[in-house]
Design an enzyme around this catalytic site. Structure first.
Site, PDB file in Angstrom:
ATOM      1  N   VAL A 119       0.841  -1.201   0.000  1.00 49.08           N
ATOM      2  CA  VAL A 119       0.000   0.000   0.000  1.00 49.08           C
ATOM      3  C   VAL A 119       0.874   1.248   0.000  1.00 49.08           C
ATOM      4  O   VAL A 119       0.595   2.223  -0.703  1.00 49.08           O
ATOM      5  CB  VAL A 119      -0.963   0.012   1.197  1.00 49.08           C
ATOM      6  CG1 VAL A 119      -1.884   1.222   1.132  1.00 49.08           C
ATOM      7  CG2 VAL A 119      -1.798  -1.270   1.235  1.00 49.08           C
ATOM      8  N   ASP A 120       1.930   1.235   0.795  1.00 46.14           N
ATOM      9  CA  ASP A 120       2.866   2.362   0.783  1.00 46.14           C
ATOM     10  C   ASP A 120       3.454   2.575  -0.612  1.00 46.14           C
ATOM     11  O   ASP A 120       3.563   3.709  -1.098  1.00 46.14           O
ATOM     12  CB  ASP A 120       4.011   2.113   1.772  1.00 46.14           C
ATOM     13  CG  ASP A 120       3.636   2.447   3.207  1.00 46.14           C
ATOM     14  OD1 ASP A 120       2.668   3.195   3.404  1.00 46.14           O
ATOM     15  OD2 ASP A 120       4.313   1.953   4.121  1.00 46.14           O
ATOM     16  N   ILE A 121       3.867   1.483  -1.244  1.00 42.57           N
ATOM     17  CA  ILE A 121       4.493   1.582  -2.560  1.00 42.57           C
ATOM     18  C   ILE A 121       3.498   2.101  -3.597  1.00 42.57           C
ATOM     19  O   ILE A 121       3.812   3.016  -4.378  1.00 42.57           O
ATOM     20  CB  ILE A 121       5.074   0.216  -2.974  1.00 42.57           C
ATOM     21  CG1 ILE A 121       6.268  -0.127  -2.072  1.00 42.57           C
ATOM     22  CG2 ILE A 121       5.484   0.219  -4.443  1.00 42.57           C
ATOM     23  CD1 ILE A 121       6.757  -1.539  -2.207  1.00 42.57           C
TER      24      ILE A 121
END
Length: 405
Positions: free
Chosen positions: A178-180
């Site tokens: 999700v961060d990426i």
């Protein structure tokens, strides 16, 4: 520096992964990214180890995690909670094109560093805020981390084995996906705003939330639900809409069989000595294979056990159906195709001697990415950047004594 974004100045007030992933993309594209860090501590991920990376003298320094998202940047230390530090930051803002931050909602407003305040300093500024839940809605003030968002955004409900099999239960993905993805969406939005500025002359605020990105990235699983009303469940590594599309055990391990159409299925069946299976009305089309997966998969598993990983992979190449090994990460970087695509790069570093890093997947014919600047040590470029603002050495020393830089 050179590249597609040569001449673009980015202030990176983010840390951990989503923001730094976005600003690393901008650095790869040639932007001058100035990473603003807390004096004495810096980005949280500098301490997220082991493993830690040793200096050329053998001294452990920053965690390997930090190195995945910070190449191509310059680091300065700056305490903008102090008046002297804030003054320096405002001078940087006046010259910047882009600012990226991932403070909690409202966290920068109390320092007068929110978008509305900084737009008065630099109306052309593109200000990208990355938060867990965005700047509107009932959850806006909550902190958000990748694993939490994977859970709340539905990803864990469709990842992992079903409850009915051993080891069943929800799973998070093995990297902070999700961060990426948020970093990638943020990059796209920033580039769009940069283009819009060429038309209007004005900057703007970009609000990117991890939860929004996770919901958007549910992709076909979200469409399946929204258009059918049926809630998707966990199928392990199998696919809800394509069969066979999952791992199979071979004589010496596992391969991933990824049959995408009926022609590939026929080629696989003929290769496996199961030619008649492709003509069976239960399995002749993908829709029928999905409906009858519980009958088909055990039949295929019997045949898969008769050959090794290498045998199946070679047969797949010869006969035109997708099948590949489930590589460990060391084997990924030993793969001849990954090597041919130059996905591992060696970046020279005065501090570390040299660093083996993952390359960008973006390949340009006219403005290629250059891997000449390693992830910076904490505050490595403070004096250089402040000198570019016209701040003399004596003033820089005074700022250091005051703890402002």
């Amino acid at each position: 520096m050179s590249g597609a974004l040569n001449g673009v100045v980015v202030l990176d007030l983010s840390r951990i992964l989503a923001g730094p992933w976005s600003t690393q993309n901008l650095a790869d594209l040639g932007a001058d990214v100035i990473k603003v860090e807390r004096p004495g501590k810096g980005d949280d991920t500098r301490a997220w180890g082991p493993p830690f990376v040793n200096t050329a003298e053998g001294e452990p320094r920053d965690a390997a995690y930090y190195f995945c998202a910070n190449r191509g940047k310059r680091s300065i230390t700056l305490d903008f909670t102090q008046p002297e530090g804030k003054k320096v930051l405002l001078e940087l803002v006046a010259k910047a094109d882009i600012l990226v931050e991932n403070y909690k909602f409202g966290g920068l407003k109390k320092y007068g560093l929110d978008y509305n305040s900084l737009a008065k300093v630099n109306p052309r500024l593109i200000y990208c805020s990355i938060t867990g839940f965005g700047h509107t809605g009932p959850y806006a003030e909550r902190p958000g981390y990748d694993a939490l968002i994977q859970a709340m955004g539905g990803l864990m409900s469709i990842t992992g084995e079903p409850d009915t099999v051993p080891g069943g239960g929800p799973q998070k993905v093995g990297v902070a996906v999700v961060d990426i993805l948020t970093g990638l969406y943020a990059t796209s939005a920033i580039l769009a705003a940069l283009y819009a500025r060429t038309q209007t002359g004005q900057g703007q605020h970009i609000d990117v939330a991890l939860l929004d990105v996770q919901v958007a990235s549910l992709a076909n699983q979200a469409s399946n639900y929204l258009l059918s009303g049926k809630v998707p469940g966990r199928l392990g590594s199998a696919h809800p809409s394509i069969v066979p599309y999952q791992p199979f055990q071979c004589a010496d391990g596992y391969v991933m069989l990824a049959i995408g159409n009926d022609t590939q299925f026929k080629a696989f069946c003929e290769t496996a000595g199961y030619g008649g299976l492709a003509e069976d009305e239960r399995f002749s089309t993908n829709a029928q294979r999905v409906a009858n997966r519980d009958q088909l998969v055990p039949l295929l598993q019997e045949r898969m056990l008769l050959k090794t990983i290498d045998q199946w992979c070679q047969l797949a190449i010869e006969n035109g159906f997708p099948c590949g090994p489930i590589n460990t990460i060391d084997r990924v970087f030993e793969d001849p195709h990954v090597q041919a695509r130059n996905m591992r790069v060696e970046v020279p570093s005065e501090t570390y001697g040299s660093l083996n890093l993952v390359a960008s997947p973006m390949k340009f014919s006219g403005t290629p990415i250059e891997y000449t600047t390693p992830p910076p040590t904490l505050g490595q470029h403070t004096e250089q950047v402040l000198g570019e603002l016209g701040i003399d050495a004596q003033t820089i020393e005074s700022l250091k004594k005051a703890g402002a830089v």
